[in-house]
Design a protein around this motif. Structure first.
Motif, short mmCIF file in Angstrom:
data_model
loop_
_atom_site.label_atom_id
_atom_site.label_comp_id
_atom_site.label_asym_id
_atom_site.label_seq_id
_atom_site.Cartn_x
_atom_site.Cartn_y
_atom_site.Cartn_z
N ALA A 185 0.83 -1.21 0.00
CA ALA A 185 0.00 0.00 0.00
C ALA A 185 0.86 1.25 0.00
CB ALA A 185 -0.94 -0.02 1.20
N GLN A 186 1.96 1.24 0.74
CA GLN A 186 2.86 2.39 0.77
C GLN A 186 3.43 2.67 -0.62
OE1 GLN A 186 5.82 1.35 3.69
NE2 GLN A 186 4.51 1.87 5.44
N GLU A 231 -6.23 7.04 1.00
CA GLU A 231 -5.44 8.19 0.56
C GLU A 231 -5.76 8.62 -0.86
OE1 GLU A 231 -1.26 8.14 1.38
OE2 GLU A 231 -1.50 6.81 3.12
N HIS A 232 -6.20 7.68 -1.69
CA HIS A 232 -6.47 7.97 -3.10
C HIS A 232 -7.77 7.31 -3.54
CE1 HIS A 232 -2.57 9.87 -3.84
NE2 HIS A 232 -2.07 8.94 -3.03
N ASN A 258 0.66 4.04 -2.94
CA ASN A 258 0.34 5.42 -2.61
C ASN A 258 1.45 6.38 -2.98
OD1 ASN A 258 -2.30 5.25 -1.55
ND2 ASN A 258 -1.54 4.45 0.39
N VAL A 313 -5.08 1.97 0.27
CA VAL A 313 -4.87 2.84 -0.89
C VAL A 313 -6.05 3.79 -1.05
CG1 VAL A 313 -4.62 2.89 -3.40
CG2 VAL A 313 -3.39 1.17 -2.05
N ARG A 314 -7.28 3.27 -0.92
CA ARG A 314 -8.48 4.10 -1.07
C ARG A 314 -8.53 5.21 -0.01
NH1 ARG A 314 -10.08 2.91 -6.12
NH2 ARG A 314 -10.76 0.77 -6.39
N LEU A 351 1.14 7.06 -6.66
CA LEU A 351 -0.07 7.86 -6.88
C LEU A 351 0.18 9.30 -6.44
CD1 LEU A 351 -2.69 5.23 -5.70
CD2 LEU A 351 -2.58 6.22 -8.00
N ASP A 352 0.91 9.48 -5.34
CA ASP A 352 1.29 10.83 -4.91
C ASP A 352 2.13 11.53 -5.97
OD1 ASP A 352 0.02 10.50 -2.47
OD2 ASP A 352 1.85 9.96 -1.38
#
Length: 501
Positions: free
Chosen positions: A186-187, A223-224, A190, A220-221, A193-194
Motif C-alpha cells: 500500500a505504501q 489516501e487515493h 500510494n 490505498v483508497r 499515486l502521490d
C-alpha cells in the motif's frame, strides 16, 4: 501512417458518469517498446539489491513520441507494463521504488507523467506485487534468516525453499496475507499515486485472492479514493472477485478467448455464450439488484498473448474483432500495435514472449519510413533487444487505424455503450453471422438515444440489412486490408460488421 485529430472529449468532471466509465486504453510493454536489453548485465555483485547497478540509459521518452498517436486513435488512458527495477522481463522485480535503469530514472518517469497530464491522458502502472525476483533484498534476507524470521514471514515457502510463482524458482511469491507485506505494498502504491500516476494494474491478482488484496486496497483508497484499480484475473467470477477485493475492473479473458476462437473457427455460437456471460458480469444476476454496472477490461490481445492479427487465419475478419472490442460494454484496451495490424506469436519457451513485446520506432513518422511493404522493419535493429515491430501489411496499416478511429468515435458519441445491456438475437445466430442487440441500461439518462444492433458476418457474401435500418457505420474487412472499395449500402459486408439503429 496517417492519423487524424484527437477524439471527442470525455464527460466533464462534474458529470454523473464515473471518471473511468468512458475510458479507452492503449497498453504498452515498455521494456520491449523502448528497446531495452532483454537481460541485465550489471547484476553480478554479491550484495546486489542495495543500490547496485546504476547503468542508466534514458529510453522511456520513446513513449512520449507516441502519445499523440494514442489520442488520435481515440484513447485517453495509457497502461504501462512493468517499468521498475528488475532482472529481465520486468516481472522479476528488484526494487519497486526505482525505475528500471534500462528505461531511465525518476526524472524520465516524471517527464512522462507530465506529458500525459498535458494531454489529458491518465497513466496506469503495472504493480507486480504478487512475486519478486529471487535476487530481491527481501528474499536474500529471508533465506539468510529462515522461515520463522520477520523477513521469512514476508515470503511464501515450499518446505525449506521459497515458493516459486507458477513453478518459476526465480519468481518468489510474497506472502500477501502478512500485514507487514500488505502495508508495504500500500505504501508503494500510494507513493507513486502521490507522484502523479492515476491507477494501477495489479499483476497476477488471482494468485493471492481477493481476501488478501482487500486490506491493501482499503489502505490505498483511504489516501487515493479516485485511483483506478485493474486486477489481472484469468478465470472465475470477475464481478464477485472485484467486489470482494475492492478492484474497479478485472481483465475479461473469457471474452478475449471467445472473440478470436469463435472468429477463427467460424463458430459464433461460442461468442454468443461468452456474450451472455459478459452481460452477467457487467450487470449481475437476478440476485444482484440494480447496482452500478461493473466494467471489465476488454481486449483482443496483450503482452502475454498471440497478436490478434496472427491469431486469425483470414485478416479480413479483423474487422469483426475490432467492432466487438469497440462497441461491447466494458473498458476497451488496445495493445499497442494492434491498431495497425501488428503480428507476433507467443511461444511456450524461454523468450517466447519476445515477438509480442516488440521494439517500436521512435515515432509514428519513423514507422512510416522504417517498415517496408512486406510489413517488416528495414532499419537498424539493436542487438540483444526484442525484435522490431512487424505488421500484417504496411499499406493496410492506415486503414486499420482509421477503422479503429471510426468505431471508437461511435463509442464516444454513443456513450451509453460503455454500460449497455447486451443480448444475442437467437433467431439471427448461425455459425457465420449474428445480430447483437445493445440497449441503454436502466441507469442511463432519460435523453439517451435508443439502442443499436451490431451485425457480424464471417461469410464470403454480404448480408442484406432490414430496409428501415439506419446504418451508423459499416466495416468491410476486404476494403480495410486491400482497399477494394466500400461495402454496398444497406448490407453487412462479407467478413465485416455493421452497426445500425
Amino acid at each position: 501512417m496517417e492519423t487524424s485529430s484527437a477524439p471527442e472529449a470525455l464527460p466533464a468532471p462534474d458529470s454523473d458518469a464515473p471518471r473511468w466509465q468512458h475510458a479507452i486504453c492503449w497498453q504498452v510493454y515498455p521494456l520491449g517498446f523502448c528497446g531495452a536489453p532483454l537481460h541485465r548485465e550489471d547484476l553480478g555483485a554479491e550484495t546486489y539489491g542495495e543500490r547496485q547497478g546504476d547503468n542508466v540509459v534514458h529510453r522511456l521518452d520513446r513513449i512520449v513520441g507516441w502519445l499523440d498517436h494514442l489520442l488520435a486513435l481515440g484513447a485517453d488512458v495509457l497502461i504501462l507494463n512493468p517499468i521498475f527495477d528488475s532482472v529481465s522481463h520486468g516481472y522479476d522485480t528488484l526494487d519497486h521504488l526505482r525505475v528500471d535503469p534500462r528505461l531511465g530514472d525518476e526524472a524520465d518517469l516524471d517527464a512522462l507523467i507530465a506529458a500525459c497530464r498535458e494531454r489529458g491522458i491518465s497513466l496506469v502502472l503495472d504493480g507486480v506485487f504478487n512475486h519478486v525476483s529471487h535476487l530481491h533484498p527481501l528474499v536474500r534476507r529471508a533465506l539468510a534468516d529462515g522461515p520463522d524470521s520477520p523477513a521469512g514471514a514476508c515470503i511464501r515457502w515450499s518446505g525449506a525453499h521459497p515458493y516459486g510463482f507458477e513453478g518459476n524458482e526465480d519468481l518468489v511469491e510474497l506472502n500477501l496475507a502478512e500485514p507487514a507485506v500488505q502495508e508495504r505494498i500500500a505504501q508503494v502504491m500510494n507513493l507513486w499515486l502521490d507522484r502523479g500516476i492515476d491507477g494501477w494494474r495489479l499483476d497476477a491478482m488471482y494468485a493471492a485472492g481477493p481476501e488478501a488484496w482487500a486490506p491493501i486496497l482499503d489502505m490505498v483508497r483511504a489516501e487515493h479514493p479516485e485511483a483506478w484499480i485493474l486486477g489481472e484475473v484469468i478465470h472465475g467470477d470477475y464481478r464477485a472477485f472485484a467486489e470482494a477485493s475492492g478492484a474497479d475492473s478485472i481483465t475479461q479473458y473469457e471474452l478475449w478467448k471467445a472473440i478470436w476462437s469463435s472468429i477463427r473457427e467460424t463458430n459464433l455460437f461460442e461468442l454468443a455464450h461468452a456474450i451472455g456471460r459478459h452481460e452477467a458480469f457487467v450487470h449481475g444476476g437476478e440476485d444482484d439488484g440494480e447496482g452500478a454496472p461493473f466494467l471489465p477490461l476488454t481486449f483482443l490481445g496483450n503482452h502475454d498473448t498471440t497478436r490478434i492479427a496472427s491469431q486469425l487465419e483470414d485478416g479480413r475478419d479483423l474487422a469483426v474483432a475490432f467492432a466487438l472490442l469497440a462497441l461491447l460494454p466494458g473498458i476497451p484496451a488496445i495493445y499497442a500495435g494492434d491498431e495497425m495490424g501488428a503480428v507476433g506469436t507467443k511461444e511456450e519457451r524461454a523468450g517466447g514472449d519476445d515477438s509480442v513485446r516488440p521494439l517500436f520506432p521512435a515515432s509514428p513518422d519513423a514507422l512510416r519510413s522504417g517498415i517496408g511493404p512486406d510489413g517488416t522493419w528495414h532499419g537498424e535493429i539493436p542487438v540483444g533487444t526484442s525484435p522490431s515491430l512487424a505488421l500484417l501489411s504496411r499499406p493496410a496499416a492506415p486503414r486499420l487505424f482509421e477503422v479503429h478511429q471510426r468505431l471508437l468515435g461511435l463509442r464516444r458519441r454513443e456513450g451509453w455503450l460503455a454500460t449497455a445491456r447486451i443480448r444475442v438475437d437467437e433467431d439471427s445466430l448461425t455459425n457465420a453471422s449474428v445480430r447483437i442487440v445493445l440497449e441503454p441500461d436502466g441507469l442511463a439518462p432519460s435523453d439517451t438515444p435508443r439502442g443499436l444492433a451490431l451485425w457480424l458476418n464471417l461469410g464470403d457474401e454480404p448480408l442484406d440489412l432490414p430496409n428501415d435500418a439506419e446504418v451508423l457505420t459499416q466495416v468491410s474487412g476486404a476494403d480495410m486490408l486491400d482497399a477494394v472499395g466500400p461495402a454496398a449500402p444497406g448490407t453487412v459486408p462479407a467478413h465485416g460488421a455493421a452497426a445500425v439503429r
